[in-house]
Design an enzyme around this catalytic site. Structure first.
Site, PDB file in Angstrom:
ATOM      1  N   HIS A  16       0.828  -1.210   0.000  1.00  0.00           N
ATOM      2  CA  HIS A  16       0.000   0.000   0.000  1.00  0.00           C
ATOM      3  C   HIS A  16       0.865   1.263   0.000  1.00  0.00           C
ATOM      4  O   HIS A  16       0.574   2.225  -0.718  1.00  0.00           O
ATOM      5  CB  HIS A  16      -0.930  -0.012   1.223  1.00  0.00           C
ATOM      6  N   ASP A 124      -5.754   5.877   1.444  1.00  0.00           N
ATOM      7  CA  ASP A 124      -5.869   4.449   1.160  1.00  0.00           C
ATOM      8  C   ASP A 124      -7.275   4.024   1.589  1.00  0.00           C
ATOM      9  O   ASP A 124      -7.859   4.589   2.517  1.00  0.00           O
ATOM     10  CB  ASP A 124      -4.826   3.686   1.990  1.00  0.00           C
ATOM     11  N   ALA A 356      14.262 -10.637  -3.418  1.00  0.00           N
ATOM     12  CA  ALA A 356      14.319 -10.467  -4.872  1.00  0.00           C
ATOM     13  C   ALA A 356      13.889  -9.062  -5.277  1.00  0.00           C
ATOM     14  O   ALA A 356      12.864  -8.577  -4.809  1.00  0.00           O
ATOM     15  CB  ALA A 356      13.393 -11.479  -5.542  1.00  0.00           C
ATOM     16  N   HIS A 373       1.913 -14.901  -6.022  1.00  0.00           N
ATOM     17  CA  HIS A 373       0.831 -14.915  -5.025  1.00  0.00           C
ATOM     18  C   HIS A 373      -0.355 -14.057  -5.473  1.00  0.00           C
ATOM     19  O   HIS A 373      -1.390 -14.050  -4.831  1.00  0.00           O
ATOM     20  CB  HIS A 373       1.352 -14.404  -3.684  1.00  0.00           C
ATOM     21  N   TRP A 376      -1.984  -7.417  -5.914  1.00  0.00           N
ATOM     22  CA  TRP A 376      -2.352  -6.582  -7.065  1.00  0.00           C
ATOM     23  C   TRP A 376      -1.157  -5.870  -7.685  1.00  0.00           C
ATOM     24  O   TRP A 376      -1.058  -5.739  -8.901  1.00  0.00           O
ATOM     25  CB  TRP A 376      -3.444  -5.585  -6.679  1.00  0.00           C
ATOM     26  N   ASN A 377      -0.207  -5.411  -6.849  1.00  0.00           N
ATOM     27  CA  ASN A 377       0.994  -4.770  -7.408  1.00  0.00           C
ATOM     28  C   ASN A 377       1.748  -5.754  -8.312  1.00  0.00           C
ATOM     29  O   ASN A 377       2.178  -5.401  -9.415  1.00  0.00           O
ATOM     30  CB  ASN A 377       1.930  -4.291  -6.290  1.00  0.00           C
ATOM     31  N   SER A 378       1.901  -6.996  -7.846  1.00  0.00           N
ATOM     32  CA  SER A 378       2.609  -8.012  -8.640  1.00  0.00           C
ATOM     33  C   SER A 378       1.850  -8.334  -9.918  1.00  0.00           C
ATOM     34  O   SER A 378       2.448  -8.528 -10.986  1.00  0.00           O
ATOM     35  CB  SER A 378       2.793  -9.298  -7.817  1.00  0.00           C
ATOM     36  N   ALA A 396      -5.733 -12.617   1.819  1.00  0.00           N
ATOM     37  CA  ALA A 396      -6.362 -11.327   1.477  1.00  0.00           C
ATOM     38  C   ALA A 396      -7.276 -11.471   0.258  1.00  0.00           C
ATOM     39  O   ALA A 396      -8.125 -12.352   0.225  1.00  0.00           O
ATOM     40  CB  ALA A 396      -5.304 -10.235   1.298  1.00  0.00           C
ATOM     41  N   GLU A 397      -7.081 -10.594  -0.764  1.00  0.00           N
ATOM     42  CA  GLU A 397      -7.954 -10.684  -1.935  1.00  0.00           C
ATOM     43  C   GLU A 397      -7.229 -11.375  -3.092  1.00  0.00           C
ATOM     44  O   GLU A 397      -7.635 -11.281  -4.250  1.00  0.00           O
ATOM     45  CB  GLU A 397      -8.463  -9.281  -2.344  1.00  0.00           C
ATOM     46  N   GLN A 398      -6.154 -12.118  -2.784  1.00  0.00           N
ATOM     47  CA  GLN A 398      -5.334 -12.708  -3.843  1.00  0.00           C
ATOM     48  C   GLN A 398      -6.062 -13.816  -4.611  1.00  0.00           C
ATOM     49  O   GLN A 398      -5.868 -13.965  -5.819  1.00  0.00           O
ATOM     50  CB  GLN A 398      -4.014 -13.214  -3.256  1.00  0.00           C
TER      51      GLN A 398
END
Length: 487
Positions: A16, A124, A356, A373, A376-378, A396-398
């Site tokens: 975030h 946020d 990494a 995973h 959202w950023n990934s 979470a929301e993954q």
């Protein structure tokens, strides 16, 4: 328009904070009359954020941008237990500090009308408890979502189910039902909705913030119209504040210079290894700042990688010990956790690493697939750099993101969509090496439909932030809305 100052406040968790800092950069780079201040609350939810915010303090930020670490309220860590009360106490405790800083912006403007005038706040989605501050100063406030447009849509829909139809959302965890959610074209298994609704404590937080959303002047989302057109259109329902898709905002490539010396050495070592690999030949495995697996699962991953024959770069992290919910650490030695002889047998094609530099790796031409995973950023990084994903969501929301990528958009393949990470207990679903191997082969297939679609979406994502692009136009509308009463 006169000069304007925008205050941004992220949830104090790594993904975030990074997204909000990049949003603040985007605003000042877009309009030279804008200044931004990002307030980071302490203590944070994630120890890795401390290192990141320390790095920000000494790194070169764009002109007219500041990151301010608010004083740490250590007392709330022991005094409060649940995440809901922890966050509420943190926000309540930090309001006075934010007011103090914002009053200075006001005073500066009153003394010198050439200095920036306070234009508004961007919170946020889980920091909207701070809304009293802009209301007190008489300025508008907006919400920034570091998750998808579909995630916002699901939040609104689940809250309506709870509030208007009396649905017990905690019961969805073990439900075999499917839900029709307006932001998705396909019905979704109920157990894949954001996991915050499964526990009473986090459900309270979820509902509270979903209800506050409707009070915002607008909602900024880290996405772009061409990527989530169905979900974005579904939010134009008259009940939701105006939506501004402003992404894909991904962390800037080339942050290696800000690293500690030990990470800097690792960084060079990783990038030099990638330089030696053929284009699109490497399978990259990385599971975010909280991603780790126990020994049995690690061995299944190793077997799959070895049998696949593909080159691989594997970020393997050590789970926190004694059931504590802490972010993983790096192994001192991988020998003990991996199958005997694995490192020797795969030395010519693979590399196992700890930490990494994900953005730099994904943007490297050698990388051809990404086991992720689905944070959202990934997810946005994989799309931005055209790397197809094998989805392995953890929490979470993954799971919801994985469903969206695999079923809704056809931009990913599934390892196991309904995998849930058990942070506290010993129960762990074991995904077999066969399932992992199947996904690796699928995602690394050269001319696959998924790979073509991701490459095409990558090309579109490049255009969306430049003049004439959909997110560029959306950001322009946002700035206009923020500043229209200031001229």
């Amino acid at each position: 328009m006169k000069k304007a100052e925008v205050v941004l406040i992220p949830l104090p968790a790594m993904g975030h904070i990074v997204a909000v800092v990049e949003m603040a950069k985007l605003l000042v780079q877009r309009d030279d009359r804008l200044s931004t201040t990002v307030f980071v609350m302490h203590p944070t939810l994630d120890p890795s954020t401390t290192k990141y915010t320390e790095t920000l303090a000494v790194s070169t930020l764009p002109d007219r941008m500041r990151v301010i670490n608010l004083p740490s309220l250590e007392s709330i860590t022991s005094a409060t237990k649940g995440r809901h009360s922890w966050l509420t106490c943190l926000i309540e405790g930090q309001k006075s500090h934010v007011k103090e800083y914002v009053s200075k912006i006001r005073t500066r403007y009153e003394l010198n009308p050439d200095s920036p005038r306070l234009a508004g706040f961007i919170f946020d989605i889980f920091a909207t408890g701070m809304k009293d501050v802009p209301n007190e100063f008489g300025v508008p406030w907006y919400v920034f979502s570091a998750s998808s447009a579909a995630s916002i849509g699901s939040m609104m829909h689940l809250t309506a189910l709870h509030d208007e139809q009396g649905v017990d959302l905690t019961g969805l965890k073990n439900s075999e039902d499917e839900l029709e959610i307006p932001c998705l074209a396909n019905p979704i298994p109920a157990k894949l909705v954001p996991s915050m609704v499964f526990e009473k404590d986090s459900l309270t937080t979820f509902l509270e913030h979903a209800r506050i959303l409707t009070e915002a002047r607008g909602i900024l989302i880290n996405t772009f119209l061409e990527f989530e057109s169905y979900a974005i259109n579904s939010l134009s329902d008259g009940k939701t504040p105006p939506v501004y898709p402003v992404g894909p905002i991904v962390k800037h490539v080339g942050g290696g210079g800000d690293l500690r010396s030990d990470e800097s050495n690792n960084y060079r070592d990783i990038m030099e290894w990638l330089d030696d690999q053929p284009p699109s030949s490497v399978m990259f495995l990385c599971f975010g700042s909280w991603g780790s697996f126990k020994e049995k699962q690690v061995k299944e991953i190793a077997i799959a990688l070895e049998h696949s024959g593909h080159r691989f770069l594997w970020s393997l992290r050590k789970p926190s010990q004694n059931g504590k919910k802490q972010s993983p650490s790096d192994y001192e030695d991988f020998q003990g956790i991996l199958p005997e002889g694995f490192l020797d047998r795969t030395a010519m094609i693979g590399k196992v690493i700890g930490w990494a530099p994900q953005v730099e790796i994904l943007s490297h031409s050698a990388v051809g697939g990404f086991a992720s995973h689905c944070g959202w950023n990934s997810t946005l990084e994989s799309v931005r750099f055209g790397v197809p994903v094998a989805t392995w969501p953890l929490y979470a929301e993954q799971q919801f993101n994985a469903f969206q990528m695999v079923i809704e958009l056809g931009l990913a393949v599934e390892i196991k969509m309904e995998y849930w990470k058990d942070f506290y207990g010993d129960t762990e679903i074991i995904v077999s090496s066969d399932d992992i191997l199947k996904a690796i082969k699928s995602v690394m297939e050269e001319d696959s439909e998924v790979r073509k679609k991701v490459k095409e979406m990558s090309r579109i994502s490049e255009k969306t932030l430049v003049d004439g692009g959909s997110s560029f136009s959306s950001l322009g509308r946002l700035i206009e809305d923020m500043t229209e009463n200031m001229s």
